[in-house]
Design an enzyme around this catalytic site. Structure first.
Site, mmCIF file in Angstrom:
data_model
loop_
_atom_site.group_PDB
_atom_site.id
_atom_site.type_symbol
_atom_site.label_atom_id
_atom_site.label_comp_id
_atom_site.label_asym_id
_atom_site.label_seq_id
_atom_site.Cartn_x
_atom_site.Cartn_y
_atom_site.Cartn_z
ATOM 1 N N LYS A 1 0.848 -1.206 0.000
ATOM 2 C CA LYS A 1 0.000 0.000 0.000
ATOM 3 C C LYS A 1 0.875 1.244 0.000
ATOM 4 C CE LYS A 1 -3.727 2.107 2.753
ATOM 5 N NZ LYS A 1 -4.554 1.966 3.981
ATOM 6 N N SER B 1 -9.411 1.929 3.253
ATOM 7 C CA SER B 1 -8.592 2.655 2.315
ATOM 8 C C SER B 1 -7.583 1.761 1.577
ATOM 9 C CB SER B 1 -7.823 3.752 3.051
ATOM 10 O OG SER B 1 -7.004 3.176 4.057
ATOM 11 N N SER C 1 -9.424 -0.388 7.569
ATOM 12 C CA SER C 1 -8.952 -0.324 6.185
ATOM 13 C C SER C 1 -8.254 -1.558 5.643
ATOM 14 C CB SER C 1 -8.021 0.871 6.006
ATOM 15 O OG SER C 1 -8.789 2.016 5.845
HETATM 16 N N1 GLN Z 1 -12.625 4.558 6.882
HETATM 17 C C1 GLN Z 1 -11.952 4.924 8.088
HETATM 18 C C2 GLN Z 1 -11.434 6.340 7.939
HETATM 19 O O1 GLN Z 1 -11.709 6.939 6.974
HETATM 20 C C3 GLN Z 1 -10.827 3.988 8.380
HETATM 21 C C4 GLN Z 1 -9.674 4.201 7.499
HETATM 22 C C5 GLN Z 1 -8.486 3.360 7.847
HETATM 23 O O2 GLN Z 1 -8.584 2.346 8.534
HETATM 24 N N2 GLN Z 1 -7.337 3.824 7.405
HETATM 25 O O3 GLN Z 1 -10.772 6.864 8.753
#
Ligand code: GLN
Length: 519
Positions: free
Chosen positions: A84, A159, A183
């Site tokens: 990532k 994400s 995420s």
């Molecule tokens: N969707 C959550 C956020 O926007 C979690 C994102 C993540 O785990 N990086 O913060």
């Protein structure tokens, strides 16, 4: 097809001399050429570097074969992986899905990457992400949206959507992602693969570009549970460069799978998991808790049906199933959206046009900051910085940030109480299957709800895994989430593996229109 292999299957073939790492890496690169125009999982591809690493792995294999010490080789030797793009790979562009880091070249490896490379893994490239990992769909990437391999009109989740889509579409054998509020688990669920978020402190965060430092954790996205065990075993461990990484031995996670032996019988759970509340002379099957707060109105009925059926499979395998309560679950979302933006607002202050990345000059220093950050950050990142700075500001700190920290403690205590009664908690990973691209993009609150079942675990700092457990009527994958106590990854993996062995969901592949030139 070589690109369809799991890590452990490919490792066996490499060892047996049936394939070479160069052949495997070429096959996966061909696959990327064939499908990534549609999937758009990768932000940066490293074909030359990958092939050079693969050739080095082949030399290593040949030397080990000649010396007769194949048993000592890492299972990741010669295995092509994706990373990532919030995780640093030295000498490689690391954008975090943001304009502000469009041309930023990481000057060092993240510890997790260093460990993968030391194990002889091959790095294919960097995968798409919501900007600074803020989002649940990859639509907040400054570059493009990744498409779900099961339905190209739908999001892959986020994400870590680039990593999840790359694994599901066989554009890598496995990938690293990060999980701040879900995420790794949520995109794994939406793409029909396995996603493991380790306990906070299990994997070093050094070289992971920070979003919410008390929540962030590097996790793995894989084709099956065995691969998750292999990858975690490689990247876990203490790192003096991350003061929050724990100085605990790294168990052989694949041993946990062997003991589970596909049955959740009395010796299914490695004994360390029960150390505090079970004596070896009184072994008993694992206890699975089903939290009533996770089966709420608004959940897609097919998700509830599939998850309840999965829990029945665990019961049939010998687990004891209990209803439990995590009473502060409804407060996790507001608490997370105070703490994560507060930490983000501090972490992202470093992008000032002077130290990293984009620099837009202005007549004054202030004007330079304003222009750089105004142009470099997208709308969701700006929203979070404003929310976070507000929650931390004098006069509001006690009412918002401090209160959120107090409620975070209550959420953590909910888990402590529950995990005294049960070994693992089972629930859905996501309330719905993959949604359409654009469907939630204009409504941040509905996007935030995509992580309603995953956020609490990060607030409590514990470990969790999502495993495929079915499909909805439209053929979209559904994920079962298993949550465990701090450093109880072996327990999670044992239960997840037993479930996986009893079902065949993880073997299903999306029917992608494009086929690779080697097919
Ligand atoms: N969707 C959550 C956020 O926007 C979690 C994102 C993540 O785990 N990086 O913060």
């Amino acid at each position: 097809m070589l690109h369809e292999l799991s890590v452990h299957a490919a490792a066996e073939m490499l060892r047996a001399g049936e394939i070479s790492s160069v052949e495997l890496t070429e096959a996966v690169l061909d696959r990327i050429c064939a499908v990534d125009n549609e999937i758009k999982a990768y932000l940066t591809l490293l074909p030359e570097e990958a092939l050079a690493q693969a050739a080095a792995a082949d030399r290593h294999l040949a030397a080990a074969r000649a010396a007769g010490n194949m048993a000592e080789l890492s299972p990741l030797l010669g295995i092509p992986l994706a990373i990532k793009d919030v995780i640093s790979v030295e000498g490689v562009r690391t954008t975090c899905g943001s304009q502000i880091l469009e041309n930023y070249i990481a000057p060092f490896h993240a510890t997790a990457v260093e460990k993968l490379l030391a194990a002889g893994a091959v790095i294919l490239g960097k995968t798409n992400t919501d900007e600074f990992a803020m989002g649940s769909s990859t639509e907040n990437s400054a570059y493009f949206t990744t498409h779900n391999p099961w339905d190209l009109e739908r999001v892959p989740g986020g994400s870590s959507g680039g990593s999840a889509a790359a694994v599901a579409a066989d554009e890598c054998l496995a990938a690293l992602g990060t999980d701040t509020g879900g995420s790794v688990r949520q995109p794994a669920s939406l793409c029909g693969i396995v996603g493991l978020k380790p306990t906070y402190g299990r994997v070093s965060r050094y070289g992971l570009i920070a979003y919410g430092s008390s929540l962030d954790q590097i996790g793995v996205l894989t084709k099956d549970v065995t691969d998750a065990a292999l990858l975690l075993g490689t990247i876990a461990g203490h790192d003096p460069r991350d003061s929050t990484s724990m100085d605990l031995p790294v168990p052989d996670y694949t041993a946990a799978l062997r003991t589970s032996n596909a049955r959740l019988t009395s010796d299914a759970i490695p004994c360390t998991a029960h150390a505090s509340h079970r004596t070896p002379s009184h072994p008993r099957p694992p206890r699975i808790g089903v939290p009533r707060e996770y089966f709420i109105a608004g959940i897609q009925p097919e998700v509830e049906t599939a998850v309840r059926a999965a829990i029945q499979v665990l019961a049939d395998l010998g687990a004891e199933v209990h209803e439990i309560s995590l009473p502060h679950t409804d407060l996790a979302l507001p608490v997370y959206y105070l703490i994560a933006p507060a930490e983000a607002s501090a972490n992202l202050a470093r992008y000032d046009g002077i130290r990293y990345g984009l620099s837009v000059p202005g007549d004054t220093l202030w004007e330079g900051y304003r222009r750089t950050r105004g142009q470099g950050f997208g709308p969701e990142v700006k929203r979070r910085i404003m929310l976070g700075a507000y929650a931390l500001s004098a006069g509001y700190y006690d009412a918002y940030y401090l209160k959120a920290q107090q409620v975070r403690t209550l959420i953590r205590q909910d888990f402590e109480v529950a995990l005294r009664q049960v070994d693992v908690i089972a629930c859905p990973t996501s309330p719905t299957t993959a949604f359409r691209i654009g469907e939630k993009a204009a409504d941040p609150l509905s996007m935030y709800l995509a992580d309603i079942f995953t956020l609490s675990l990060n607030l409590a700092g514990l470990c969790g895994i999502s495993v495929p457990c079915g499909f909805d009527a439209a053929g979209l994958p559904i994920g079962l989430q298993l949550m465990g106590g701090a450093f109880q990854e072996e327990t999670l993996l044992a239960v997840a593996f037993a479930y996986e062995q009893a079902t065949a969901w993880h073997r299903q592949k999306p029917a992608l229109v494009a086929s690779s030139p080697t097919e």
